[in-house]
Design a protein around this motif. Sequence first.
Motif, short mmCIF file in Angstrom:
data_model
loop_
_atom_site.label_atom_id
_atom_site.label_comp_id
_atom_site.label_asym_id
_atom_site.label_seq_id
_atom_site.Cartn_x
_atom_site.Cartn_y
_atom_site.Cartn_z
N HIS A 72 -63.21 10.77 7.90
CA HIS A 72 -64.23 11.34 8.76
C HIS A 72 -64.45 12.80 8.35
O HIS A 72 -63.49 13.51 8.07
CB HIS A 72 -63.79 11.22 10.21
CG HIS A 72 -64.90 11.49 11.16
ND1 HIS A 72 -65.20 12.76 11.58
CD2 HIS A 72 -65.77 10.67 11.77
CE1 HIS A 72 -66.22 12.71 12.42
NE2 HIS A 72 -66.58 11.44 12.55
N PRO A 73 -65.68 13.28 8.37
CA PRO A 73 -65.96 14.66 7.95
C PRO A 73 -65.22 15.72 8.74
O PRO A 73 -64.87 16.78 8.20
CB PRO A 73 -67.47 14.79 8.15
CG PRO A 73 -67.99 13.41 8.11
CD PRO A 73 -66.90 12.53 8.66
N SER A 74 -64.94 15.47 10.00
CA SER A 74 -64.24 16.48 10.80
C SER A 74 -62.80 16.66 10.34
O SER A 74 -62.25 17.77 10.45
CB SER A 74 -64.29 16.12 12.28
OG SER A 74 -63.62 14.91 12.53
N ALA A 97 -61.37 20.26 9.12
CA ALA A 97 -60.14 20.86 9.65
C ALA A 97 -59.20 21.26 8.51
O ALA A 97 -58.57 22.32 8.57
CB ALA A 97 -59.45 19.87 10.59
N ALA A 98 -59.12 20.43 7.48
CA ALA A 98 -58.28 20.77 6.34
C ALA A 98 -58.80 22.01 5.63
O ALA A 98 -58.02 22.88 5.21
CB ALA A 98 -58.22 19.58 5.37
N PHE A 99 -60.12 22.15 5.50
CA PHE A 99 -60.68 23.34 4.88
C PHE A 99 -60.42 24.59 5.73
O PHE A 99 -60.32 25.69 5.20
CB PHE A 99 -62.18 23.17 4.63
CG PHE A 99 -62.50 22.30 3.45
CD1 PHE A 99 -61.80 22.41 2.26
CD2 PHE A 99 -63.51 21.37 3.53
CE1 PHE A 99 -62.09 21.61 1.18
CE2 PHE A 99 -63.82 20.56 2.45
CZ PHE A 99 -63.11 20.68 1.26
N GLN A 100 -60.30 24.43 7.05
CA GLN A 100 -59.94 25.56 7.90
C GLN A 100 -58.54 26.07 7.56
O GLN A 100 -58.26 27.27 7.61
CB GLN A 100 -60.02 25.18 9.38
CG GLN A 100 -61.41 24.83 9.86
CD GLN A 100 -62.39 25.97 9.74
OE1 GLN A 100 -62.03 27.13 9.97
NE2 GLN A 100 -63.62 25.66 9.38
N PRO A 133 -55.14 6.62 8.53
CA PRO A 133 -54.83 6.26 9.92
C PRO A 133 -55.60 7.15 10.89
O PRO A 133 -56.29 8.09 10.49
CB PRO A 133 -53.32 6.49 10.01
CG PRO A 133 -53.04 7.53 8.99
CD PRO A 133 -54.03 7.29 7.88
N ASN A 134 -55.44 6.90 12.18
CA ASN A 134 -56.14 7.68 13.20
C ASN A 134 -55.65 9.12 13.29
O ASN A 134 -56.37 9.99 13.73
CB ASN A 134 -56.00 7.02 14.57
CG ASN A 134 -56.76 5.71 14.66
OD1 ASN A 134 -57.72 5.51 13.94
ND2 ASN A 134 -56.31 4.84 15.52
N GLU A 135 -54.42 9.37 12.88
CA GLU A 135 -53.85 10.72 12.95
C GLU A 135 -53.28 11.10 11.59
O GLU A 135 -52.52 10.32 11.00
CB GLU A 135 -52.75 10.75 14.01
CG GLU A 135 -52.21 12.12 14.28
CD GLU A 135 -51.23 12.12 15.44
OE1 GLU A 135 -50.11 12.63 15.25
OE2 GLU A 135 -51.58 11.61 16.52
N VAL A 136 -53.63 12.27 11.10
CA VAL A 136 -53.11 12.75 9.81
C VAL A 136 -52.72 14.22 9.94
O VAL A 136 -53.15 14.92 10.84
CB VAL A 136 -54.15 12.59 8.67
CG1 VAL A 136 -54.45 11.14 8.41
CG2 VAL A 136 -55.40 13.38 8.94
N TRP A 137 -51.92 14.67 9.00
CA TRP A 137 -51.54 16.06 8.86
C TRP A 137 -52.18 16.57 7.58
O TRP A 137 -52.30 15.85 6.61
CB TRP A 137 -50.02 16.21 8.76
CG TRP A 137 -49.30 15.88 10.02
CD1 TRP A 137 -48.89 14.64 10.43
CD2 TRP A 137 -48.92 16.79 11.04
NE1 TRP A 137 -48.27 14.73 11.64
CE2 TRP A 137 -48.28 16.05 12.04
CE3 TRP A 137 -49.07 18.16 11.20
CZ2 TRP A 137 -47.79 16.63 13.19
CZ3 TRP A 137 -48.56 18.73 12.35
CH2 TRP A 137 -47.93 17.97 13.33
#
Length: 70
Positions: free
Chosen positions: A1-3, A7-10, A42-46
């Motif tokens: 997903h683009p968001s 977030a990773a680019f932040q 998955p639905n949650e990533v780091w």
Amino acid sequence: HPSVLDAAFQLVAALLAEQAEISDSIYLPSGISELIFSKACPNEVWAHVTLPDSFDPSASKLKMNLELID
């Protein structure tokens, strides 16, 4: 997903802000040199961002290592 990617680019921006030589500069993501999918996301990533060994703060283009990990 683009968001997730945003977030990773932040995190990249936060890492660059810690570098005294370039903290007042503005950078925009302009490309991806390598993209590897090992499985469905998955639905949650780091997100994990590191500076490569070849990091040069005086370069006109900066490269970062960015990993999304479950």
